[in-house]
Design a protein around this motif. Structure first.
Motif, PDB file in Angstrom:
ATOM      1  N   ILE A   6       0.854  -1.177   0.000  1.00  0.00           N
ATOM      2  CA  ILE A   6       0.000   0.000   0.000  1.00  0.00           C
ATOM      3  C   ILE A   6       0.894   1.232   0.000  1.00  0.00           C
ATOM      4  CG2 ILE A   6      -1.733   1.292   1.303  1.00  0.00           C
ATOM      5  CD1 ILE A   6      -2.578  -1.425   2.546  1.00  0.00           C
ATOM      6  N   ASP A  16      -0.025  -5.317   0.995  1.00  0.00           N
ATOM      7  CA  ASP A  16      -1.474  -5.295   0.809  1.00  0.00           C
ATOM      8  C   ASP A  16      -2.050  -6.677   1.134  1.00  0.00           C
ATOM      9  OD1 ASP A  16      -4.092  -5.111   0.013  1.00  0.00           O
ATOM     10  OD2 ASP A  16      -3.655  -4.128  -1.894  1.00  0.00           O
ATOM     11  N   SER A  17      -2.699  -6.778   2.284  1.00  0.00           N
ATOM     12  CA  SER A  17      -3.204  -8.076   2.741  1.00  0.00           C
ATOM     13  C   SER A  17      -4.456  -8.520   2.001  1.00  0.00           C
ATOM     14  CB  SER A  17      -3.466  -8.032   4.252  1.00  0.00           C
ATOM     15  OG  SER A  17      -2.260  -7.847   4.955  1.00  0.00           O
ATOM     16  N   SER A  18      -5.001  -7.664   1.143  1.00  0.00           N
ATOM     17  CA  SER A  18      -6.122  -8.086   0.303  1.00  0.00           C
ATOM     18  C   SER A  18      -5.620  -8.816  -0.933  1.00  0.00           C
ATOM     19  CB  SER A  18      -6.962  -6.874  -0.112  1.00  0.00           C
ATOM     20  OG  SER A  18      -6.249  -6.037  -1.014  1.00  0.00           O
ATOM     21  N   ARG A  19      -4.297  -8.764  -1.158  1.00  0.00           N
ATOM     22  CA  ARG A  19      -3.720  -9.403  -2.347  1.00  0.00           C
ATOM     23  C   ARG A  19      -2.655 -10.448  -2.000  1.00  0.00           C
ATOM     24  NH1 ARG A  19      -2.304  -4.746  -6.572  1.00  0.00           N
ATOM     25  NH2 ARG A  19      -2.281  -6.562  -7.970  1.00  0.00           N
ATOM     26  N   PRO A  21      -1.769 -13.011   1.278  1.00  0.00           N
ATOM     27  CA  PRO A  21      -2.275 -13.448   2.584  1.00  0.00           C
ATOM     28  C   PRO A  21      -1.382 -12.998   3.739  1.00  0.00           C
ATOM     29  CG  PRO A  21      -2.360 -15.240   1.005  1.00  0.00           C
ATOM     30  CD  PRO A  21      -1.590 -14.138   0.340  1.00  0.00           C
ATOM     31  N   ARG A  22      -2.000 -12.705   4.852  1.00  0.00           N
ATOM     32  CA  ARG A  22      -1.270 -12.209   6.022  1.00  0.00           C
ATOM     33  C   ARG A  22      -0.239 -13.209   6.526  1.00  0.00           C
ATOM     34  NH1 ARG A  22      -3.565  -7.725   7.992  1.00  0.00           N
ATOM     35  NH2 ARG A  22      -5.696  -7.232   7.342  1.00  0.00           N
ATOM     36  N   ARG A  75      -3.915  -3.434  10.901  1.00  0.00           N
ATOM     37  CA  ARG A  75      -4.378  -2.803   9.665  1.00  0.00           C
ATOM     38  C   ARG A  75      -3.934  -1.336   9.620  1.00  0.00           C
ATOM     39  NH1 ARG A  75      -8.267  -6.205  11.761  1.00  0.00           N
ATOM     40  NH2 ARG A  75      -8.773  -7.986  10.431  1.00  0.00           N
TER      41      ARG A  75
END
Length: 342
Positions: A6, A16-19, A21-22, A75
């Motif tokens: 990000i 970017d954890s939406s893309r 995985p954490r 986050r």
């Protein structure tokens, strides 16, 4: 693996954890970039894997990386303070200091020198311990950078103002006595928060009072409430340069079992975070989170709490810096429990 991060306002932020995985990839704090990836950062997170100063259960040398692993779920937006800290300033993980695990004096000198180097460009430092011995060299560096003795807000089950253990002057139970003796603390603005449990004798309290400390016990937090405690702390400290040192055992063992010297009757993680948030706008010059011992931390409870404490310290530092540069207009600062809805 390609890092998809990000980015906002010219600052490189977390992966970017939406893309991605954490649970994937190396763990930096909050999945932030490493310092060598950004070159310069206004807030730096650094680990000190050292626990040669402990008097009971060892293991805090593994605390920094444990907190980093637990921070994967953090986050970018902090709703409690209405701040996106990684957008306001560049924050980066500076890795770990390489300290001598067999020589406490050398380790202390190394921590002090590394802290001075990391803050030479004006950066603020959030340190992940490690045991509480490291607070002394970090305070030395903070006072040198501030050009004056600093105020101290010390969250802990214990006073940490004892004289010696087995004849040793530098341990995790003595850093703040040494700091007072060295003249690096402003003795008009010293406070313990969350202390409790048995002591060696009443002299412990007498000595502590003589050094200038005020004490807010865990019972005081319970009976007086967070808002009243925050108001008293703000009045005592004022606008002095402030260092915040958090021993995770300030929390009750129910909230932080993974620590070396647990004491029953501590404050909750919610109370700790709300007190920290009540410091908004104060002249925070540095902070640490110490005594996380993962071997005793079932279900990562302590690591999660410590990661949120570090995150709020970073948020406070970013918010303070942005307000000074005019990068954003901060919302009105109100005591904890009285904040307006955003």
């Amino acid at each position: 693996m390609e890092e998809i991060r990000i980015e906002a306002d010219g600052h490189l932020g977390p992966i970017d954890s939406s893309r991605i995985p954490r649970f994937a990839g190396a763990a930096t704090f909050a999945r932030l970039p490493r310092l060598d990836q950004v070159g310069r950062a206004e807030v730096k997170v650094v680990g000190v894997p050292f626990d040669a100063g402990v008097s009971y259960r060892p293991g805090a040398r593994f605390g920094g990386n444990h907190v980093r692993e637990a921070s994967r779920l953090l986050r970018p937006y902090n709703p409690a303070l209405d701040v996106s800290p990684f957008e306001l300033v560049q924050v980066a993980d500076a890795g770990d200091m390489a300290v001598n695990p067999f020589n406490i004096n050398e380790a202390i000198e190394t921590v002090q020198q590394n802290a001075l180097e990391l803050t030479a460009d004006g950066a603020s430092l959030v340190t992940l311990g490690g045991d509480h011995t490291i607070a002394l060299p970090l305070l030395r560096a903070a006072a040198e950078r501030a050009g004056e003795p600093v105020a101290l807000l010390h969250f802990d089950a214990h006073l940490d103002t004892w004289d010696t253990y087995f004849g040793a002057e530098y341990t995790h139970g003595t850093p703040f006595r040494r700091a007072v003796e060295e003249g690096i603390l402003d003795t008009e603005a010293l406070s313990h928060v969350g202390t409790r449990g048995p002591l060696y004798g009443k002299k412990d309290l007498d000595d502590d009072r003589r050094f200038g400390f005020g004490i807010v016990t865990s019972s005081d937090v319970y009976y007086q409430g967070v808002a009243e405690i925050v108001a008293k702390l703000r009045e005592r400290i004022g606008n002095r340069p402030l260092y915040v040192s958090v021993d995770i055992d300030v929390l009750d063992p129910a909230h932080a079992p993974g620590t070396g010297t647990p004491e029953a009757g501590g404050i909750t993680s919610r109370e700790l975070l709300e007190i920290l948030r009540g410091l908004r706008g104060m002249n925070l010059v540095g902070g640490d989170v110490v005594e996380v011992a993962p071997a005793y931390d079932h279900a990562e409870i302590t690591g999660v709490a410590a990661s949120h404490v570090a995150y709020d310290l970073i948020t406070l530092m970013a918010d303070l810096r942005s307000s000074r540069t005019g990068a954003r207009t901060r919302t009105e600062t109100l005591p904890a429990g009285e904040r307006k809805d955003a």
